[in-house]
Design an enzyme around this catalytic site. Structure first.
Site, PDB file in Angstrom:
ATOM      1  N   SER A  22       0.579  -1.003   0.097  1.00 50.10           N
ATOM      2  CA  SER A  22       0.110   0.005  -0.037  1.00 50.10           C
ATOM      3  C   SER A  22       0.909   1.016   0.303  1.00 50.10           C
ATOM      4  O   SER A  22       0.488   1.934  -0.715  1.00 50.10           O
ATOM      5  CB  SER A  22      -0.658  -0.212   0.810  1.00 50.10           C
ATOM      6  OG  SER A  22      -0.265   0.195   2.535  1.00 50.10           O
ATOM      7  N   HIS A  65      -3.554  -4.106  -5.337  1.00 55.12           N
ATOM      8  CA  HIS A  65      -3.922  -3.130  -3.861  1.00 55.12           C
ATOM      9  C   HIS A  65      -5.031  -3.486  -3.538  1.00 55.12           C
ATOM     10  O   HIS A  65      -5.844  -2.711  -4.025  1.00 55.12           O
ATOM     11  CB  HIS A  65      -3.242  -1.433  -3.545  1.00 55.12           C
ATOM     12  CG  HIS A  65      -3.478  -1.186  -2.197  1.00 55.12           C
ATOM     13  ND1 HIS A  65      -3.304   0.242  -2.283  1.00 55.12           N
ATOM     14  CD2 HIS A  65      -3.014  -1.294  -0.743  1.00 55.12           C
ATOM     15  CE1 HIS A  65      -4.019   0.476  -0.807  1.00 55.12           C
ATOM     16  NE2 HIS A  65      -4.141  -0.787  -0.229  1.00 55.12           N
ATOM     17  N   GLU A 116      -7.227  -1.764  -5.816  1.00 59.29           N
ATOM     18  CA  GLU A 116      -6.908  -0.732  -7.080  1.00 59.29           C
ATOM     19  C   GLU A 116      -5.587  -1.437  -7.523  1.00 59.29           C
ATOM     20  O   GLU A 116      -4.426  -2.298  -6.801  1.00 59.29           O
ATOM     21  CB  GLU A 116      -5.747  -0.247  -6.246  1.00 59.29           C
ATOM     22  CG  GLU A 116      -6.332   1.370  -5.521  1.00 59.29           C
ATOM     23  CD  GLU A 116      -5.702   2.358  -4.818  1.00 59.29           C
ATOM     24  OE1 GLU A 116      -6.397   3.554  -5.091  1.00 59.29           O
ATOM     25  OE2 GLU A 116      -5.168   2.243  -4.680  1.00 59.29           O
ATOM     26  N   ASN A 135      -5.646   5.720  -0.556  1.00 60.91           N
ATOM     27  CA  ASN A 135      -4.213   6.432   0.235  1.00 60.91           C
ATOM     28  C   ASN A 135      -4.431   8.024   0.252  1.00 60.91           C
ATOM     29  O   ASN A 135      -3.741   8.625   1.428  1.00 60.91           O
ATOM     30  CB  ASN A 135      -3.403   5.472   0.799  1.00 60.91           C
ATOM     31  CG  ASN A 135      -3.446   4.090   1.222  1.00 60.91           C
ATOM     32  OD1 ASN A 135      -5.289   3.995   1.859  1.00 60.91           O
ATOM     33  ND2 ASN A 135      -2.705   3.315   1.563  1.00 60.91           N
TER      34      ASN A 135
END
Ligand code: 3HC
Length: 706
Positions: free
Chosen positions: A428, A449, A461, A499
């Site tokens: 991540s 991800h 992702e 994120n």
């Protein structure tokens, strides 16, 4: 080609609805017109004593009213009329002088179920593809072709409200138990049983069984009981929606009005409410999400990519929470062999246990049979070596977040993997290109991800590097979809998309904390805004150490604006890591979250103060996110605003009724956002200064969705 075809045999007309060229049947204006004509013909035909109604689509009965038609509605009057038209058609079905029996296989949703409810009798297959429900609430509307009237009359108000207000579909077995379906049959004999039921009904119409059960009837039968049911339902709706979604309250109103004032009045109210809701901003946003999600399902992730390579065996390195989650989810969703590898057998056994729990959960929820459970569990195997990797088409690593470890794993895998297989990293925080530097075939290296917990989180992702081959992308995207995930392809940039835009939001929550705003005040403000949980609860769930590490990575990449307040490190030092440690910002006892733990205040070196207005909390957190989101879009982190919005909604629960951060930004207006960010920047520091993307949007009055 005709939409309906039928043949009459021994007094029963077997009708098939099969909209030419369409993947599913929906009730559109054309279907309505043709159904009127067909009914007139069947009524005239003295040889027809009863009707058996089927779908010609493989796994779909009727998916509801045509949602495309909602988008074209221009006024509440138009929308109300659309509902009135649907109701009139289903009145015609309900009062048809000959019995109509629905033979249901596949999705029977929304207007499709409303049609079935208007029929005299319903037979359904016990197949997992047969899903029965009224999902209208999820589109910001209510069942408006009589569903709010017929369902409570059939199964009782309480059970009907459970279905209507949750908007989730049920398997046929549950629908049978509730009394929606009269007979449950294996798929192979659906036509015979449906036709036999039609014939029986033509001879004797008095054999319906009543649904709802005794408690349902007792409560519905008296006004006091009904009052109680509605009061409880209203309370539950308000606690779940915080008043942000008008549709469930409208549905409650329509059901209640119909039960108190009769069917005719109930239908009238239903149509009026549909008129208001269908044109509402909330419904428009939810419908846009429906279409965006469908579009994404067909998107290969890269223009002109060759079809995905087939994945028949998956290998997973790292049997921790994420690795086990990926393994268990793969077995449940794709039903293929999964080999789990870790450094020692103890860890492997633990990981296999956790993966098996995901399969067990399906059994507990009755989503699979015991036989299927045994079959699926057998797909899982583990090892402390790379045995079995020689036959893996795809390997996903989910080992410790350290570049050297990941590169080492990649090298070891490439020693044993077949030349064609894809290597994916579930990192991540680490750039995929850095991991791929260790590869002999970087064109087959990619990021995948997943979000935690893998079995429940709907987003994936996929992150190609500049060297990743198009087919590697389509293979990762295709595999993610097989796992039931909504997949967005994002750029290999720090934090990727989710994120990256979450970090400033979480950071800002931390900044508020260290000025003495109470954690539960911050959480409450953001839940009221529409997030499923507040940022401080999220920190506890994700792990304060994990979140801090992610923030540090982003800080290293982007500098000061993403610097977390230093006080947070004191919590980590104290072993206060969140739920997993049994202590975080909140207390935890036996896995249950309690109130704010007062021990955090001395650790953070502060006293909670009277706080600030919740509107200011919301503004600071969301505007920090919007500023970063605009910046990331300008850098090409997501391919389209659509991907960005869907990623935020499915990745961390950005309120769906707001359409996603970029639609929300459009609604706020770039010029207003620019002015507010400047004001915040002057007061709170440069982290708030408008990004170039916002400056440009404000200057040119651009929108993400023109
Ligand atoms: N209206 C218009 N198009 C629809 C549709 C609908 N109700 N339901 C599905 N479609 C379309 C999809 O957009 C997609 O189109 P595309 O191929 O051009 O992209 C196609 O049908 C296939 O759909 P999926 O890719 O979703 O196929 P799946 O097999 O994965 O899922 C499904 C099938 C479970 C039926 C899913 O499509 C679904 O959940 N559809 C929506 C169901 C729904 O919300 N119904 C309520 C409608 S509102 C209503 O009925 C109001 C009434 O009370 C008056």
């Amino acid at each position: 080609m005709a939409i309906f075809r039928h043949e009459v045999k021994d007094g029963v007309a077997a009708v098939t609805l099969d909209t030419p060229g369409a993947p599913v049947n929906v009730i559109s204006r054309v279907v309505k017109d043709d159904l009127y004509e067909l009914l007139a013909e069947l009524e005239r035909d003295a040889g027809v004593k009863a009707v058996a109604f089927f779908s010609g689509k493989p796994d779909n009965f009727i998916a509801g009213a045509d949602i495309e038609e909602f988008v074209q509605l221009k006024s509440t009057a138009d929308a109300e009329q659309l509902s009135r038209d649907g109701q009139a058609l289903l009145d015609r079905v309900a009062s048809f002088p000959k019995p109509i029996v629905a033979g249901i296989h596949g999705a029977c949703l929304g207007g499709g179920l409303e049609f079935a409810l208007a029929c005299s009798y319903r037979v359904a297959t016990d197949h997992p593809k047969t899903q029965i429900g009224l999902p209208e609430i999820q589109l910001g509307i209510l069942p408006a072709a009589g569903g709010c009237q017929r369902l409570p009359r059939l199964i009782g108000a309480r059970a009907a409200l459970d279905m209507i207000l949750a908007g989730k579909s049920e398997r046929a077995a549950k629908a049978f138990r509730l009394g929606i379906v009269d007979e449950l049959v294996p798929r192979a004999i659906l036509p015979e049983i449906t036709i036999a039921a039609a014939r029986r009904l033509a001879q004797s119409p008095f054999h319906r069984r009543h649904g709802g059960g005794v408690p349902g009837l007792l409560l519905d039968g008296n006004p006091l009981g009904r009052l109680l049911v509605f009061r409880l339902a209203r309370r539950q709706v308000l606690s779940q929606t915080k008043g942000n979604y008008p549709a469930p309250l409208a549905a409650l109103d329509a059901v209640r009005h119909g039960l108190s004032h009769g069917m005719k009045e109930g239908l009238k109210r239903e149509a009026q409410l549909f008129g208001q809701l269908a044109l509402s901003d909330v419904s428009r946003k939810l419908v846009q999400i429906f279409f965006a999600t469908r579009e994404l399902k067909k998107d290969p992730g890269v223009a002109g990519a060759p079809p995905p390579a087939e994945v028949t065996r998956l290998a997973v390195v790292g049997s921790g929470f994420m690795g086990a989650g990926i393994a268990g989810t793969t077995v449940v969703q794709a039903g293929i062999d999964v080999r789990l590898k870790d450094a020692d057998l103890g860890r492997v056994a633990k990981g296999l246990g956790a993966a098996r729990d995901i399969v067990n959960d399906r059994l507990t929820r009755r989503r699979i049979t015991k036989f299927e459970h045994t079959r699926l569990v057998a797909f899982l195997s583990g090892s402390d070596r790379y045995t079995g990797f020689g036959r893996a088409d795809l390997v996903i690593e989910a080992v410790f977040e350290e570049l050297a470890v990941k590169q080492q794993v990649l090298r070891e895998c490439e020693e044993v993997l077949p030349p064609s297989s894809v290597f994916a990293s579930n990192t991540s925080t680490i750039p995929i290109a850095r991991i791929a530097e260790a590869s002999r075939r970087p064109e087959q290296v990619i990021g995948m991800h997943f979000f935690s917990p893998v079995a429940r989180m709907p987003l994936l992702e996929v992150i190609p590097t500049a060297a990743t081959a198009p087919q590697t992308v389509s293979t990762a995207v295709g595999f993610g979809r097989r796992l039931g995930k909504t997949v967005i392809v994002v750029k290999d940039a720090p934090g990727f998309w989710v994120n990256r835009i979450l970090a400033p939001y979480m950071n800002e929550a931390a900044h508020l904390l260290v000025t003495g705003v109470r954690p539960d005040d911050i959480d409450a403000a953001m839940v009221q805004f529409g997030f499923p949980v507040g940022p401080i609860t999220l920190l506890d769930e994700v792990g304060i150490d994990v979140a801090l590490h992610a923030c540090e990575v982003l800080q290293a990449a982007f500098g000061e604006r993403l610097t977390p307040p230093p006080a947070l490190a004191a919590l980590v030092k104290d072993g206060r890591l969140g739920r997993k440690a049994g202590k975080g910002f909140y207390t935890y006892s036996n896995g249950k979250k309690g109130g704010v733990d007062p021990a955090i205040y001395p650790l953070l070196g502060l006293q909670p103060n009277g706080g600030i207005p919740s509107a200011e909390i919301v503004q600071r957190l969301t505007y920090a996110m919007l500023n970063e989101a605009a910046r990331a879009v300008a850098e090409g982190v997501v391919r389209t605003p659509r991907d960005g919005d869907i990623g935020a909604i499915y990745g961390f629960g950005f309120p769906p009724f707001r359409g996603g951060p970029l639609r929300y930004l459009d609604d706020v207006g770039a010029d207003r956002l620019y002015a507010e960010l400047q004001r915040l920047g002057e007061r709170l520091g440069p982290r708030f200064m408008p990004s170039e993307a916002i400056v440009e949007h404000a200057r040119s009055r651009a929108r993400f969705y023109p």
